[in-house]
Write a protein that holds these residues in place. Structure first.
Motif, PDB file in Angstrom:
ATOM      1  N   THR A 136       3.720  24.298  36.879  1.00  0.00           N
ATOM      2  CA  THR A 136       4.328  23.166  37.565  1.00  0.00           C
ATOM      3  C   THR A 136       5.138  23.688  38.741  1.00  0.00           C
ATOM      4  O   THR A 136       5.189  24.888  38.982  1.00  0.00           O
ATOM      5  N   PHE A 137       5.753  22.808  39.447  1.00  0.00           N
ATOM      6  CA  PHE A 137       6.551  23.195  40.610  1.00  0.00           C
ATOM      7  C   PHE A 137       7.923  23.689  40.169  1.00  0.00           C
ATOM      8  O   PHE A 137       8.442  23.282  39.131  1.00  0.00           O
ATOM      9  N   ASP A 138       8.496  24.543  40.966  1.00  0.00           N
ATOM     10  CA  ASP A 138       9.823  25.072  40.696  1.00  0.00           C
ATOM     11  C   ASP A 138      10.854  23.982  40.961  1.00  0.00           C
ATOM     12  O   ASP A 138      10.887  23.416  42.069  1.00  0.00           O
ATOM     13  N   PRO A 139      11.692  23.648  39.977  1.00  0.00           N
ATOM     14  CA  PRO A 139      12.706  22.603  40.192  1.00  0.00           C
ATOM     15  C   PRO A 139      13.638  22.898  41.370  1.00  0.00           C
ATOM     16  O   PRO A 139      14.081  21.981  42.055  1.00  0.00           O
ATOM     17  N   ASP A 140      13.910  24.180  41.625  1.00  0.00           N
ATOM     18  CA  ASP A 140      14.767  24.532  42.763  1.00  0.00           C
ATOM     19  C   ASP A 140      14.093  24.171  44.084  1.00  0.00           C
ATOM     20  O   ASP A 140      14.761  23.726  45.025  1.00  0.00           O
ATOM     21  N   LEU A 141      12.786  24.347  44.162  1.00  0.00           N
ATOM     22  CA  LEU A 141      12.045  23.976  45.367  1.00  0.00           C
ATOM     23  C   LEU A 141      12.089  22.462  45.573  1.00  0.00           C
ATOM     24  O   LEU A 141      12.363  21.981  46.677  1.00  0.00           O
ATOM     25  N   ILE A 142      11.849  21.712  44.516  1.00  0.00           N
ATOM     26  CA  ILE A 142      11.880  20.252  44.607  1.00  0.00           C
ATOM     27  C   ILE A 142      13.279  19.783  44.975  1.00  0.00           C
ATOM     28  O   ILE A 142      13.444  18.884  45.810  1.00  0.00           O
ATOM     29  N   HIS A 143      14.294  20.402  44.400  1.00  0.00           N
ATOM     30  CA  HIS A 143      15.674  20.039  44.737  1.00  0.00           C
ATOM     31  C   HIS A 143      15.963  20.322  46.206  1.00  0.00           C
ATOM     32  O   HIS A 143      16.614  19.524  46.889  1.00  0.00           O
ATOM     33  N   ALA A 144      15.477  21.450  46.712  1.00  0.00           N
ATOM     34  CA  ALA A 144      15.684  21.785  48.126  1.00  0.00           C
ATOM     35  C   ALA A 144      14.988  20.768  49.029  1.00  0.00           C
ATOM     36  O   ALA A 144      15.541  20.368  50.064  1.00  0.00           O
ATOM     37  N   ILE A 145      13.802  20.332  48.642  1.00  0.00           N
ATOM     38  CA  ILE A 145      13.093  19.311  49.424  1.00  0.00           C
ATOM     39  C   ILE A 145      13.871  18.008  49.408  1.00  0.00           C
ATOM     40  O   ILE A 145      14.058  17.368  50.446  1.00  0.00           O
ATOM     41  N   PHE A 146      14.328  17.602  48.216  1.00  0.00           N
ATOM     42  CA  PHE A 146      15.121  16.373  48.102  1.00  0.00           C
ATOM     43  C   PHE A 146      16.381  16.461  48.975  1.00  0.00           C
ATOM     44  O   PHE A 146      16.719  15.526  49.695  1.00  0.00           O
ATOM     45  N   LYS A 147      17.099  17.596  48.905  1.00  0.00           N
ATOM     46  CA  LYS A 147      18.324  17.758  49.695  1.00  0.00           C
ATOM     47  C   LYS A 147      18.027  17.671  51.187  1.00  0.00           C
ATOM     48  O   LYS A 147      18.804  17.097  51.947  1.00  0.00           O
ATOM     49  N   HIS A 148      16.907  18.244  51.599  1.00  0.00           N
ATOM     50  CA  HIS A 148      16.526  18.189  53.011  1.00  0.00           C
ATOM     51  C   HIS A 148      16.324  16.740  53.451  1.00  0.00           C
ATOM     52  O   HIS A 148      16.810  16.321  54.506  1.00  0.00           O
ATOM     53  N   VAL A 149      15.606  15.979  52.630  1.00  0.00           N
ATOM     54  CA  VAL A 149      15.356  14.573  52.954  1.00  0.00           C
ATOM     55  C   VAL A 149      16.655  13.784  52.935  1.00  0.00           C
ATOM     56  O   VAL A 149      16.911  12.973  53.826  1.00  0.00           O
ATOM     57  N   TRP A 150      17.510  14.013  51.935  1.00  0.00           N
ATOM     58  CA  TRP A 150      18.787  13.297  51.859  1.00  0.00           C
ATOM     59  C   TRP A 150      19.654  13.593  53.076  1.00  0.00           C
ATOM     60  O   TRP A 150      20.282  12.701  53.634  1.00  0.00           O
ATOM     61  N   THR A 151      19.702  14.859  53.485  1.00  0.00           N
ATOM     62  CA  THR A 151      20.501  15.241  54.653  1.00  0.00           C
ATOM     63  C   THR A 151      19.961  14.586  55.912  1.00  0.00           C
ATOM     64  O   THR A 151      20.720  14.051  56.729  1.00  0.00           O
ATOM     65  N   LYS A 152      18.649  14.610  56.064  1.00  0.00           N
ATOM     66  CA  LYS A 152      18.020  13.998  57.233  1.00  0.00           C
ATOM     67  C   LYS A 152      18.315  12.500  57.290  1.00  0.00           C
ATOM     68  O   LYS A 152      18.665  11.959  58.336  1.00  0.00           O
ATOM     69  N   LYS A 153      18.183  11.821  56.145  1.00  0.00           N
ATOM     70  CA  LYS A 153      18.464  10.378  56.088  1.00  0.00           C
ATOM     71  C   LYS A 153      19.944  10.101  56.365  1.00  0.00           C
ATOM     72  O   LYS A 153      20.277   9.139  57.047  1.00  0.00           O
ATOM     73  N   SER A 154      20.814  10.924  55.854  1.00  0.00           N
ATOM     74  CA  SER A 154      22.243  10.751  56.072  1.00  0.00           C
ATOM     75  C   SER A 154      22.595  10.900  57.549  1.00  0.00           C
ATOM     76  O   SER A 154      23.358  10.098  58.106  1.00  0.00           O
ATOM     77  N   LEU A 155      22.032  11.917  58.200  1.00  0.00           N
ATOM     78  CA  LEU A 155      22.291  12.120  59.628  1.00  0.00           C
ATOM     79  C   LEU A 155      21.731  10.963  60.455  1.00  0.00           C
ATOM     80  O   LEU A 155      22.368  10.515  61.410  1.00  0.00           O
ATOM     81  N   GLU A 156      20.571  10.472  60.064  1.00  0.00           N
ATOM     82  CA  GLU A 156      19.970   9.339  60.761  1.00  0.00           C
ATOM     83  C   GLU A 156      20.835   8.085  60.590  1.00  0.00           C
ATOM     84  O   GLU A 156      21.065   7.343  61.538  1.00  0.00           O
TER      85      GLU A 156
END
Length: 104
Positions: A6-26
């Motif tokens: 399966t996928f590494d939870p740390d990788l998925i968390h990093a992707i989620f954080k990237h999206v959250w940060t991008k949405k927050s800045l927007e």
């Protein structure tokens, strides 16, 4: 579950954080003119609070992503086999994607 990769939870968390940060800045960029007239106390703004993910939610997200990709490959392989192709091409994925998204 049979010891599936399966996928590494740390990788998925990093992707989620990237999206959250991008949405927050927007969101900040879009709301900036409105906030000039309103004074908000420090720390009370929703956008200033950190967004986190529960460990179980990350595991579930990894499993859902694994399941989604496995299903996509199986469906694309069936289309490729029906056409007599030995490899899955991008066109096979394009053909199965609409129904796959509706199913998930």
């Amino acid at each position: 579950m049979e010891n599936q990769t399966t996928f590494d939870p740390d990788l998925i968390h990093a992707i989620f954080k990237h999206v959250w940060t991008k949405k927050s800045l927007e969101r900040e960029r879009l709301e900036a003119p409105e906030n000039l007239n309103n004074e908000v106390e420090a720390g009370t703004s929703k956008k200033n609070r950190p967004t986190t993910a529960n460990a179980n939610a990350l595991k579930l997200s990894c499993e859902l992503l694994r399941s989604f990709i496995a299903e996509a490959v199986q469906r694309a392989a069936a289309i490729a086999e029906a056409e007599g192709a030995s490899k899955i091409e991008a066109t096979h994925l394009e053909r199965i994607l609409p129904q796959l998204l509706l199913d998930f």
